[in-house]
Design a protein around this motif. Structure first.
Motif, PDB file in Angstrom:
ATOM      1  N   LYS A 108      -9.218  -2.360   9.297  1.00  0.00           N
ATOM      2  CA  LYS A 108      -9.043  -0.969   9.731  1.00  0.00           C
ATOM      3  C   LYS A 108      -7.606  -0.633  10.132  1.00  0.00           C
ATOM      4  CE  LYS A 108     -13.638  -0.059  10.220  1.00  0.00           C
ATOM      5  NZ  LYS A 108     -14.350   0.930   9.536  1.00  0.00           N
ATOM      6  N   LYS A 109      -6.648  -1.386   9.657  1.00  0.00           N
ATOM      7  CA  LYS A 109      -5.233  -1.142   9.952  1.00  0.00           C
ATOM      8  C   LYS A 109      -4.949  -1.104  11.459  1.00  0.00           C
ATOM      9  CE  LYS A 109      -4.186   1.310   5.661  1.00  0.00           C
ATOM     10  NZ  LYS A 109      -3.599   2.492   5.039  1.00  0.00           N
ATOM     11  N   GLN A 168       0.559   1.916   6.338  1.00  0.00           N
ATOM     12  CA  GLN A 168      -0.282   2.821   7.126  1.00  0.00           C
ATOM     13  C   GLN A 168      -0.392   4.200   6.485  1.00  0.00           C
ATOM     14  OE1 GLN A 168       1.191   2.755  11.246  1.00  0.00           O
ATOM     15  NE2 GLN A 168      -0.847   1.993  11.766  1.00  0.00           N
ATOM     16  N   LYS A 169       0.631   4.623   5.784  1.00  0.00           N
ATOM     17  CA  LYS A 169       0.649   5.972   5.197  1.00  0.00           C
ATOM     18  C   LYS A 169      -0.082   6.045   3.856  1.00  0.00           C
ATOM     19  CE  LYS A 169       3.054   7.885   8.424  1.00  0.00           C
ATOM     20  NZ  LYS A 169       2.386   8.726   9.370  1.00  0.00           N
ATOM     21  N   PRO A 171      -3.157   5.744   1.438  1.00  0.00           N
ATOM     22  CA  PRO A 171      -4.625   5.666   1.512  1.00  0.00           C
ATOM     23  C   PRO A 171      -5.128   4.434   0.740  1.00  0.00           C
ATOM     24  CG  PRO A 171      -3.926   7.697   0.388  1.00  0.00           C
ATOM     25  CD  PRO A 171      -2.703   6.908   0.725  1.00  0.00           C
ATOM     26  N   MET A 172      -5.928   3.631   1.377  1.00  0.00           N
ATOM     27  CA  MET A 172      -6.403   2.398   0.756  1.00  0.00           C
ATOM     28  C   MET A 172      -7.369   2.652  -0.405  1.00  0.00           C
ATOM     29  SD  MET A 172      -4.489   0.253   1.978  1.00  0.00           S
ATOM     30  CE  MET A 172      -5.111  -1.077   0.999  1.00  0.00           C
ATOM     31  N   GLU A 173      -7.871   3.857  -0.530  1.00  0.00           N
ATOM     32  CA  GLU A 173      -8.736   4.192  -1.665  1.00  0.00           C
ATOM     33  C   GLU A 173      -7.996   3.997  -2.990  1.00  0.00           C
ATOM     34  OE1 GLU A 173      -8.294   6.695   0.961  1.00  0.00           O
ATOM     35  OE2 GLU A 173      -9.910   5.607   1.957  1.00  0.00           O
TER      36      GLU A 173
END
Length: 176
Positions: A108-109, A168-169, A171-173
Protein backbone atom coordinates in the motif's frame (compact mmCIF):
# COMPACT_ATOMS: atom_id res chain seq x y z
CA UNK A 1 3.05 -16.78 -18.00
CA UNK A 2 4.03 -13.44 -19.47
CA UNK A 3 1.49 -11.24 -21.15
CA UNK A 4 2.24 -8.63 -23.79
CA UNK A 5 2.46 -5.78 -21.23
CA UNK A 6 5.18 -7.59 -19.30
CA UNK A 7 7.06 -8.51 -22.46
CA UNK A 8 7.15 -4.84 -23.45
CA UNK A 9 7.73 -3.45 -19.96
CA UNK A 10 10.84 -5.52 -19.20
CA UNK A 11 12.97 -4.41 -22.18
CA UNK A 12 11.56 -0.88 -21.93
CA UNK A 13 12.94 -0.48 -18.42
CA UNK A 14 16.24 -2.07 -19.48
CA UNK A 15 16.45 0.57 -22.20
CA UNK A 16 15.68 3.35 -19.70
CA UNK A 17 18.67 2.31 -17.59
CA UNK A 18 20.87 2.30 -20.69
CA UNK A 19 19.67 5.76 -21.71
CA UNK A 20 20.26 7.12 -18.20
CA UNK A 21 24.04 6.97 -18.68
CA UNK A 22 23.68 9.52 -21.48
CA UNK A 23 21.38 11.89 -19.57
CA UNK A 24 23.89 12.70 -16.86
CA UNK A 25 27.58 12.54 -17.68
CA UNK A 26 29.56 10.42 -15.22
CA UNK A 27 31.40 12.32 -12.56
CA UNK A 28 34.47 10.36 -11.43
CA UNK A 29 35.41 10.15 -7.78
CA UNK A 30 39.18 9.91 -7.31
CA UNK A 31 40.78 7.06 -5.42
CA UNK A 32 38.00 4.48 -5.82
CA UNK A 33 37.58 4.87 -9.61
CA UNK A 34 33.77 4.90 -9.38
CA UNK A 35 31.47 7.42 -11.09
CA UNK A 36 28.36 9.23 -9.90
CA UNK A 37 25.57 8.18 -12.31
CA UNK A 38 21.78 8.07 -12.60
CA UNK A 39 21.80 4.28 -12.91
CA UNK A 40 21.01 3.67 -9.25
CA UNK A 41 17.98 5.98 -9.47
CA UNK A 42 16.54 3.78 -12.23
CA UNK A 43 17.52 0.54 -10.50
CA UNK A 44 15.64 1.62 -7.36
CA UNK A 45 12.64 2.98 -9.30
CA UNK A 46 12.36 -0.29 -11.22
CA UNK A 47 12.28 -2.15 -7.91
CA UNK A 48 9.42 0.01 -6.71
CA UNK A 49 7.41 -0.08 -9.94
CA UNK A 50 7.73 -3.63 -11.20
CA UNK A 51 6.95 -7.06 -9.85
CA UNK A 52 10.02 -8.98 -8.60
CA UNK A 53 10.67 -11.11 -11.71
CA UNK A 54 10.10 -8.16 -14.04
CA UNK A 55 12.43 -5.96 -11.99
CA UNK A 56 15.17 -8.59 -11.95
CA UNK A 57 14.86 -9.34 -15.67
CA UNK A 58 14.86 -5.66 -16.68
CA UNK A 59 18.12 -5.00 -14.91
CA UNK A 60 19.60 -8.35 -15.93
CA UNK A 61 18.90 -7.60 -19.62
CA UNK A 62 20.58 -4.21 -19.17
CA UNK A 63 23.66 -5.96 -17.76
CA UNK A 64 23.72 -8.48 -20.60
CA UNK A 65 23.57 -5.66 -23.16
CA UNK A 66 26.54 -4.01 -21.50
CA UNK A 67 28.50 -7.23 -21.10
CA UNK A 68 28.25 -8.01 -24.83
CA UNK A 69 29.81 -4.63 -25.56
CA UNK A 70 26.96 -2.17 -26.08
CA UNK A 71 27.91 1.23 -24.59
CA UNK A 72 25.28 1.23 -21.82
CA UNK A 73 27.51 1.45 -18.76
CA UNK A 74 28.79 4.64 -17.16
CA UNK A 75 30.73 6.81 -19.57
CA UNK A 76 29.10 5.07 -22.56
CA UNK A 77 31.25 1.99 -22.08
CA UNK A 78 30.48 -1.68 -22.43
CA UNK A 79 32.13 -5.05 -22.37
CA UNK A 80 33.04 -7.74 -19.92
CA UNK A 81 36.08 -5.73 -18.77
CA UNK A 82 33.70 -3.28 -17.05
CA UNK A 83 32.16 -6.11 -15.01
CA UNK A 84 35.64 -7.33 -14.15
CA UNK A 85 36.70 -3.79 -13.16
CA UNK A 86 36.15 -1.88 -9.91
CA UNK A 87 32.44 -1.18 -10.46
CA UNK A 88 31.62 -4.78 -11.38
CA UNK A 89 30.40 -5.61 -7.89
CA UNK A 90 27.84 -2.82 -8.03
CA UNK A 91 26.70 -3.75 -11.53
CA UNK A 92 26.31 -7.43 -10.68
CA UNK A 93 24.29 -6.58 -7.57
CA UNK A 94 21.92 -4.22 -9.41
CA UNK A 95 19.44 -6.95 -10.50
CA UNK A 96 19.31 -8.25 -6.94
CA UNK A 97 18.79 -4.73 -5.58
CA UNK A 98 15.76 -4.23 -7.85
CA UNK A 99 14.51 -7.72 -6.99
CA UNK A 100 14.91 -7.07 -3.25
CA UNK A 101 13.13 -3.74 -3.32
CA UNK A 102 10.31 -5.18 -5.42
CA UNK A 103 9.95 -8.18 -3.11
CA UNK A 104 10.04 -6.24 0.15
CA UNK A 105 8.08 -3.10 -0.76
CA UNK A 106 4.75 -2.63 0.99
CA UNK A 107 1.54 -3.38 -0.87
CA UNK A 108 0.00 0.00 0.00
CA UNK A 109 2.96 2.37 -0.51
CA UNK A 110 3.85 2.93 3.16
CA UNK A 111 6.39 5.73 2.98
CA UNK A 112 8.50 5.05 6.07
CA UNK A 113 8.62 1.27 5.68
CA UNK A 114 9.45 1.44 1.96
CA UNK A 115 12.16 4.06 2.39
CA UNK A 116 13.82 2.24 5.29
CA UNK A 117 13.75 -1.08 3.47
CA UNK A 118 15.10 0.41 0.24
CA UNK A 119 17.76 2.32 2.18
CA UNK A 120 19.01 -0.84 3.90
CA UNK A 121 19.19 -2.70 0.59
CA UNK A 122 20.63 0.08 -1.53
CA UNK A 123 23.15 1.68 0.78
CA UNK A 124 24.53 -0.39 3.66
CA UNK A 125 24.00 -3.81 2.07
CA UNK A 126 24.91 -2.81 -1.49
CA UNK A 127 27.98 -0.87 -0.40
CA UNK A 128 29.27 -3.56 1.94
CA UNK A 129 28.93 -6.31 -0.67
CA UNK A 130 30.03 -4.38 -3.77
CA UNK A 131 33.02 -3.04 -1.87
CA UNK A 132 34.39 -6.58 -1.64
CA UNK A 133 34.93 -6.55 -5.41
CA UNK A 134 36.00 -2.90 -5.48
CA UNK A 135 38.73 -3.36 -2.89
CA UNK A 136 39.90 -6.59 -4.54
CA UNK A 137 40.19 -5.11 -8.04
CA UNK A 138 41.95 -1.99 -6.79
CA UNK A 139 44.18 -3.99 -4.41
CA UNK A 140 43.36 -1.72 -1.49
CA UNK A 141 42.18 -2.38 2.04
CA UNK A 142 38.43 -3.12 2.30
CA UNK A 143 37.85 -0.40 4.91
CA UNK A 144 39.89 2.18 3.01
CA UNK A 145 37.86 1.46 -0.14
CA UNK A 146 34.64 1.71 1.85
CA UNK A 147 35.70 5.13 3.15
CA UNK A 148 36.21 6.18 -0.47
CA UNK A 149 32.55 5.43 -1.14
CA UNK A 150 31.25 7.80 1.55
CA UNK A 151 30.76 10.71 -0.92
CA UNK A 152 28.19 8.58 -2.78
CA UNK A 153 25.89 8.08 0.21
CA UNK A 154 24.14 11.50 0.26
CA UNK A 155 23.57 11.37 -3.49
CA UNK A 156 22.26 7.81 -3.35
CA UNK A 157 19.91 8.83 -0.54
CA UNK A 158 18.59 11.69 -2.70
CA UNK A 159 18.13 9.28 -5.62
CA UNK A 160 16.32 6.85 -3.34
CA UNK A 161 13.87 9.49 -2.09
CA UNK A 162 13.33 10.85 -5.61
CA UNK A 163 12.64 7.34 -6.96
CA UNK A 164 10.11 6.79 -4.19
CA UNK A 165 8.39 10.12 -4.86
CA UNK A 166 8.03 9.19 -8.53
CA UNK A 167 6.74 5.75 -7.51
CA UNK A 168 4.12 7.33 -5.23
CA UNK A 169 2.78 9.47 -8.08
CA UNK A 170 2.41 6.64 -10.58
CA UNK A 171 -0.84 4.69 -10.41
CA UNK A 172 0.02 1.03 -9.89
CA UNK A 173 -2.84 -0.01 -12.19
CA UNK A 174 -0.44 0.76 -15.03
CA UNK A 175 1.78 -2.10 -13.85
CA UNK A 176 -0.77 -4.85 -13.35
Amino acid sequence: MMNLKKMVRIPLFAALIAISVYLFPPFPVPYVNVNFTLQTLLIILIGFLLKPLEAFLSVFIYLMLGMVGLPVFSGATGGLQIILGPTGGFLLLFPFLSLGISTLKSKKKHLLYDLIMAFILSIPLMYLLANLWLSYTLSINYWRALLGLIPFIPFDMIKLVFAYLVYQKIPMELFE
